[in-house]
Motif scaffolding. Structure first.
Motif, PDB file in Angstrom:
ATOM      1  N   GLU A  98       0.826  -1.282  -0.163  1.00 30.95           N
ATOM      2  CA  GLU A  98      -0.097  -0.075   0.056  1.00 30.95           C
ATOM      3  C   GLU A  98       1.016   1.217   0.065  1.00 30.95           C
ATOM      4  O   GLU A  98       1.886   1.066   0.485  1.00 30.95           O
ATOM      5  N   GLY A  99       0.292   2.239  -0.508  1.00 31.19           N
ATOM      6  CA  GLY A  99       1.068   3.604  -0.661  1.00 31.19           C
ATOM      7  C   GLY A  99       0.374   4.680   0.042  1.00 31.19           C
ATOM      8  O   GLY A  99      -0.740   4.543   0.357  1.00 31.19           O
ATOM      9  N   PRO A 100       1.064   5.751   0.339  1.00 32.44           N
ATOM     10  CA  PRO A 100       0.426   6.979   0.916  1.00 32.44           C
ATOM     11  C   PRO A 100      -0.551   7.726  -0.099  1.00 32.44           C
ATOM     12  O   PRO A 100      -0.049   7.944  -1.210  1.00 32.44           O
ATOM     13  N   GLU A 101      -1.699   8.087   0.540  1.00 34.12           N
ATOM     14  CA  GLU A 101      -2.574   8.891  -0.516  1.00 34.12           C
ATOM     15  C   GLU A 101      -2.317  10.295  -0.615  1.00 34.12           C
ATOM     16  O   GLU A 101      -2.400  11.006  -1.721  1.00 34.12           O
ATOM     17  N   LEU A 102      -1.730  10.824   0.478  1.00 34.71           N
ATOM     18  CA  LEU A 102      -1.159  12.191   0.517  1.00 34.71           C
ATOM     19  C   LEU A 102       0.523  12.197   0.247  1.00 34.71           C
ATOM     20  O   LEU A 102       0.972  11.299   1.158  1.00 34.71           O
ATOM     21  N   ASP A 103       0.934  12.651  -0.697  1.00 37.40           N
ATOM     22  CA  ASP A 103       2.376  12.320  -1.112  1.00 37.40           C
ATOM     23  C   ASP A 103       2.941  13.626  -1.434  1.00 37.40           C
ATOM     24  O   ASP A 103       2.421  14.759  -1.818  1.00 37.40           O
ATOM     25  N   ASN A 104       4.242  13.650  -1.528  1.00 41.68           N
ATOM     26  CA  ASN A 104       4.827  14.666  -2.187  1.00 41.68           C
ATOM     27  C   ASN A 104       5.266  14.764  -3.466  1.00 41.68           C
ATOM     28  O   ASN A 104       5.088  13.612  -4.076  1.00 41.68           O
ATOM     29  N   ASP A 105       5.444  15.959  -4.023  1.00 42.85           N
ATOM     30  CA  ASP A 105       5.754  16.012  -5.544  1.00 42.85           C
ATOM     31  C   ASP A 105       6.877  15.018  -5.943  1.00 42.85           C
ATOM     32  O   ASP A 105       6.653  14.401  -7.196  1.00 42.85           O
ATOM     33  N   TYR A 106       7.881  14.816  -5.124  1.00 48.85           N
ATOM     34  CA  TYR A 106       8.818  13.926  -5.721  1.00 48.85           C
ATOM     35  C   TYR A 106       8.360  12.418  -5.984  1.00 48.85           C
ATOM     36  O   TYR A 106       8.880  12.109  -7.184  1.00 48.85           O
ATOM     37  N   TYR A 107       7.579  11.898  -5.305  1.00 49.02           N
ATOM     38  CA  TYR A 107       7.441  10.682  -5.345  1.00 49.02           C
ATOM     39  C   TYR A 107       6.154  10.513  -6.732  1.00 49.02           C
ATOM     40  O   TYR A 107       5.992   9.582  -7.264  1.00 49.02           O
ATOM     41  N   ASN A 108       5.224  11.565  -6.324  1.00 48.28           N
ATOM     42  CA  ASN A 108       4.182  11.444  -7.518  1.00 48.28           C
ATOM     43  C   ASN A 108       4.515  11.703  -8.809  1.00 48.28           C
ATOM     44  O   ASN A 108       4.243  11.366  -9.889  1.00 48.28           O
ATOM     45  N   PHE A 109       5.528  12.734  -8.957  1.00 49.28           N
ATOM     46  CA  PHE A 109       6.131  13.228 -10.172  1.00 49.28           C
ATOM     47  C   PHE A 109       7.618  13.417 -10.404  1.00 49.28           C
ATOM     48  O   PHE A 109       8.043  12.675 -11.329  1.00 49.28           O
ATOM     49  N   GLU A 110       8.369  13.975  -9.684  1.00 49.70           N
ATOM     50  CA  GLU A 110       9.614  14.288 -10.226  1.00 49.70           C
ATOM     51  C   GLU A 110      10.378  12.873 -10.264  1.00 49.70           C
ATOM     52  O   GLU A 110      11.077  12.644 -11.443  1.00 49.70           O
ATOM     53  N   GLY A 111      10.641  12.134  -9.251  1.00 45.36           N
ATOM     54  CA  GLY A 111      11.207  10.973  -9.277  1.00 45.36           C
ATOM     55  C   GLY A 111      10.876   9.965 -10.543  1.00 45.36           C
ATOM     56  O   GLY A 111      11.372   9.336 -10.965  1.00 45.36           O
ATOM     57  N   LEU A 112       9.580  10.265 -10.986  1.00 44.14           N
ATOM     58  CA  LEU A 112       9.105   9.439 -12.004  1.00 44.14           C
ATOM     59  C   LEU A 112       9.304  10.049 -13.359  1.00 44.14           C
ATOM     60  O   LEU A 112       8.595   9.874 -14.273  1.00 44.14           O
ATOM     61  N   ASN A 113      10.277  11.037 -13.174  1.00 43.64           N
ATOM     62  CA  ASN A 113      10.942  11.519 -14.513  1.00 43.64           C
ATOM     63  C   ASN A 113       9.804  12.597 -15.156  1.00 43.64           C
ATOM     64  O   ASN A 113       9.790  12.938 -16.417  1.00 43.64           O
TER      65      ASN A 113
END
Ligand code: DAH
Length: 352
Positions: free
Chosen positions: A128-143
């Protein structure tokens, strides 16, 4: 006095041995222990007029007799099945009457559980993962670089708050979002896991969307990815085919079209040949006679994502996919409108 005690005792035992119904037993109780004129009560009351020596002698004997009478009465009542003794056990679970509906799992929960079972049988770990997350994991780290237009594809709910916390990185920027995709677990998992990695993440995601029959602001996805040496597209296709074969209970045909997602390269939109009409029915609600139905996004994990997680992108490769599970259930059960899921209308829910 002692003699009176033993007289009372034998009279009581004699009487109680002759009765078996609760009312009679109660009468006997009153005649011996009744507060006003019970024989033993009267006798006990007389104790106060005795000398101290006599009291010492008679008192304990009288109390003993009282206890004996009480326990004999209780036993007799139990034998008589009296209502004074509880006839039901409050600790037992309640009886379920046939006409009371018990409720059941929501269709999205059902399809999620079905998917989880199938993936687990193939050796995938469920996370399971967090529903509230930071920009890095939701976007930046995903290129998705900070100014990349691809961010606009996903209408994001930004959280207006300066939450900071100790993480491997500095998250002091005001960059918290409701996750737009369960892909937010890719980098997080890979940062911590050693290959081979094989996992799925079912969960809720959020988008600032106008709501209609196929769009909700809150919906469900299932992300999956596999990373190891020599992972290839053939394995991705086989895995997806096997999943859909089990979900739709028949062999399925898949088609991969090029599709853009920043975190995969190459990326695909995966279509399934319509299992309902085989493309032969223009009025088919699922494919509208086109034959192909869009099922999910997938691809080979982008080297930048592997590198963000600290992997040697020259050595390891991986595939990833993201399925909209609400949409999948709509296809499987022929549900015409996504909004039905959240309305709590029993006429809809009871069909599953
Ligand atoms: N996260 C994408 C979305 O929400 C779906 C997706 C596409 C996931 C391609 C993947 C992928 O893992 O490879 O639109």
């Amino acid at each position: 006095m002692k003699q009176s005690l033993s007289k009372i005792e034998s009279a009581f035992l004699e009487e109680i041995s002759q009765v078996s119904d609760a009312d009679k037993i109660e009468e006997i109780r009153v005649s011996y222990l009744g507060r006003k004129a019970g024989q033993l009560t009267v006798l006990l009351r007389g104790l106060k007029d005795l000398s101290i020596e006599e009291k010492k002698l008679i008192g304990p004997a009288a109390n003993l007799l009282r206890q004996k009478i009480e326990s004999t009465l209780t036993e007799a009542l139990q034998k008589a099945g009296s209502s004074a003794v509880p006839e039901f056990d409050l600790s037992l679970p309640g009886k379920i009457s046939q006409d009371k509906s018990l409720g059941h799992l929501h269709p999205i929960t059902q399809i999620n559980r079905e998917l989880i079972r199938i993936f687990q049988s193939m050796g995938f770990q469920v996370l399971e993962g967090p529903e509230l997350d930071n920009d890095y994991y939701n976007f930046e780290g995903l290129n998705f670089p900070f100014d990349h237009p691809a961010r606009d594809i996903q209408d994001t709910f930004f959280i207006d708050s300066k939450i900071t916390r100790e993480e491997p990185r500095d998250f002091t920027r005001n960059d918290w979002v409701m996750r737009t995709q369960t892909s937010n677990m890719q980098v997080r998992v890979l940062e911590q896991a050693e290959p081979p990695v094989r996992c799925i993440i079912p969960g809720r995601v959020f988008r600032n969307e106008a709501i209609d029959a196929t769009h909700e602001h809150t919906f469900y996805q299932l992300e999956g990815f596999v990373v190891d040496e020599n992972i290839n597209i053939g394995q991705l296709v086989w895995t997806l085919k096997e999943i859909f074969r089990q979900i739709f209970k028949q062999e399925v045909k898949l088609r991969l079209r090029p599709g853009f997602f920043p975190f995969v390269e190459p990326g695909y939109e995966v279509d399934m040949f319509c299992v309902f009409c085989g493309g032969s029915d223009v009025s088919c609600k699922v494919c509208k006679g086109l034959g192909w139905v869009e099922m999910l996004g997938a691809g080979m994990i982008h080297p930048n994502v592997l590198a963000a997680a600290g992997y040697d992108a020259g050595r390891y490769t991986g595939f990833a996919f993201g399925i909209g599970t609400g949409r999948l259930a709509m296809l499987k059960y022929n549900i015409p409108d996504y909004r039905l899921y959240m309305q709590g209308d029993l006429r809809f829910l009871e069909q599953f």
